[in-house]
Design an enzyme around this catalytic site. Structure first.
Site, PDB file in Angstrom:
ATOM      1  N   ARG A 167      23.965  14.062 -46.637  1.00 45.65           N
ATOM      2  CA  ARG A 167      22.732  13.493 -46.081  1.00 45.65           C
ATOM      3  C   ARG A 167      23.099  12.572 -44.922  1.00 45.65           C
ATOM      4  NH1 ARG A 167      18.638  12.653 -51.150  1.00 45.65           N
ATOM      5  NH2 ARG A 167      17.136  13.654 -49.768  1.00 45.65           N
ATOM      6  N   GLN A 199      20.779  16.540 -40.750  1.00 48.79           N
ATOM      7  CA  GLN A 199      19.385  16.264 -41.093  1.00 48.79           C
ATOM      8  C   GLN A 199      18.516  17.518 -41.074  1.00 48.79           C
ATOM      9  OE1 GLN A 199      17.592  13.229 -38.614  1.00 48.79           O
ATOM     10  NE2 GLN A 199      16.460  12.422 -40.346  1.00 48.79           N
ATOM     11  N   ASP A 255      18.771  19.452 -44.372  1.00 44.17           N
ATOM     12  CA  ASP A 255      18.574  18.686 -45.603  1.00 44.17           C
ATOM     13  C   ASP A 255      17.348  19.191 -46.366  1.00 44.17           C
ATOM     14  OD1 ASP A 255      18.449  16.863 -47.620  1.00 44.17           O
ATOM     15  OD2 ASP A 255      18.408  15.086 -46.344  1.00 44.17           O
ATOM     16  N   SER A 305      15.569  16.768 -48.913  1.00 45.43           N
ATOM     17  CA  SER A 305      14.596  15.842 -48.340  1.00 45.43           C
ATOM     18  C   SER A 305      13.292  16.550 -47.981  1.00 45.43           C
ATOM     19  CB  SER A 305      15.181  15.162 -47.105  1.00 45.43           C
ATOM     20  OG  SER A 305      16.199  14.251 -47.458  1.00 45.43           O
ATOM     21  N   TYR A 363      22.561   6.664 -52.368  1.00 44.06           N
ATOM     22  CA  TYR A 363      21.813   6.892 -53.595  1.00 44.06           C
ATOM     23  C   TYR A 363      21.817   5.648 -54.484  1.00 44.06           C
ATOM     24  CZ  TYR A 363      21.821  11.911 -52.566  1.00 44.06           C
ATOM     25  OH  TYR A 363      21.644  13.141 -51.979  1.00 44.06           O
TER      26      TYR A 363
END
Length: 380
Positions: free
Chosen positions: A118, A123, A126, A129, A222
């Site tokens: 991530r 991006q 991902d 997400s 995280y």
């Protein structure tokens, strides 16, 4: 390069990892794409749209150099693939030991979207997400439909109706979208996450941050597990907010680990009848005591729902977003006539959990080793 996109629809899975636009991109690359008949029907995409984009519609989708999936294939499906085949998609590589083992036994390569780092560079790939965004939105919409409350404040000739109170626990991508959606519906929104840096994000969306235990995130951004004393303090701080909520949406998960318990049975018992809880972590143990995957549980007048794949309920847009993540990932490794994985690549190397039957990712290796140890101890 032969690309196969097999039918994997179930009662809870309606998405597809390609859409006509991304099929057209792959055909422009010179790749041959085969999709299973009816694969786009739950997303409102007829077979003809895939044909128009250059795909073949047929039953040979499992017989390809590269197979794209939205959920882990069964061990039997993996055993039918030719050695060297690349399987790319959601593989649950840190929990699903059968999939990792199946990839190894059949000498396949597995590229897991869950293992894509991530980072800013990754991006566009991902998928966690992109799908979490949809799940956060869907959780609030589902909660609003289940709740007997109107969400916005209404001033009418019949009197003033106060806004519903929504509590979001876990402020990752799904949590932030849940906050934004609840605010757009006019609710009074509170939110909490163990990571202190999320307070600014919560307040930027117009919600109020609950003052409770916070702990710095891990290197990947995280949330981390807290010890028993911190968890007790966390529960104490959340209790009054849980009791006051009309809708609670929980999204807190730790990759490869059981979800943290944020709402105890005692806390649920303090909620008003008619209140609703949507536990998006139900598949990994649940943030709420008593939640069950893909079931609705009634606890003293409180409805507790544990949907495991809410993004799939919005299959057209979820598929479009997932397909864009997939094509961005394929673009990184494509050549004129193939898809090449460099184990040293900072993105594809991380996402390749198994390469030609050899486990590369440390966490997938730990999963297999733990399973072997458990089986050995059970046998003895």
């Amino acid at each position: 390069m032969q690309v196969g996109v097999p039918h994997q629809h179930t009662d809870t899975e309606r998405r597809t990892p390609v859409v006509p636009d991304t099929v057209a991109t792959m055909t422009e690359w010179g790749w041959n794409v085969v999709v299973s008949p009816g694969i786009g029907e739950p997303s409102g995409i007829p077979d003809q749209h895939f044909r128009d984009a250059g795909a073949t519609v047929g039953e040979e989708a499992w017989r390809a150099d590269l197979v794209l999936v939205v959920r882990p294939p069964s061990p039997h499906q993996l055993s039918e693939l030719a050695p060297g085949t690349i399987v790319a998609g959601f593989l649950d590589p840190f929990v699903d030991v059968d999939t990792i083992g199946g990839l190894c036994v059949a000498r396949l390569t597995g590229v897991a979207l869950e293992a894509i780092p991530r980072t800013t560079l990754a991006q566009a790939m991902d998928a966690l997400s992109s799908q979490a965004n949809i799940a956060g939105y869907a959780a609030v919409i589902l909660g609003s439909m289940e709740s007997p409350r109107l969400f916005p404040m209404m001033v009418t000739a019949a009197g003033t109706i106060p806004p519903a109170r929504v509590l979001v626990l876990g402020v990752g991508v799904a949590g932030l979208q849940a906050i934004a959606t609840a605010k757009r519906l006019g609710a009074s929104v509170y939110a909490y996450d163990v990571r202190p840096e999320t307070k600014e994000q919560v307040e930027s969306l117009g919600a109020r941050f609950v003052d409770a235990v916070t702990v710095a995130a891990d290197a990947g951004g995280y949330a981390v597990e807290v010890d028993e004393s911190a968890q007790a303090a966390q529960h104490a701080a959340l209790t009054e907010h849980v009791a006051a909520a009309d809708l609670i949406v929980t999204t807190a998960q730790i990759p490869g680990r059981p979800a943290p318990l944020l709402v105890t049975a005692e806390m649920v018992s303090t909620m008003r009848p008619g209140s609703v809880i949507i536990d998006l972590a139900a598949a990994t143990g649940g943030n709420v005591a008593g939640s069950r995957p893909d079931e609705t549980v009634a606890v003293g007048g409180v409805r507790l729902l544990g949907p495991t794949n809410l993004a799939s309920q919005y299959a057209r847009d979820a598929s479009r977003m997932l397909a864009r993540n997939m094509i961005a990932m394929l673009e990184r490794g494509r050549t004129d006539d193939h898809f090449v994985i460099d184990p040293e690549d900072e993105i594809l190397g991380e996402a390749t959990v198994v390469l030609d039957g050899e486990v590369l990712h440390p966490r997938s290796r730990e999963l297999l080793e733990a399973n072997r140890t458990a089986n050995s101890e059970a046998a003895s």
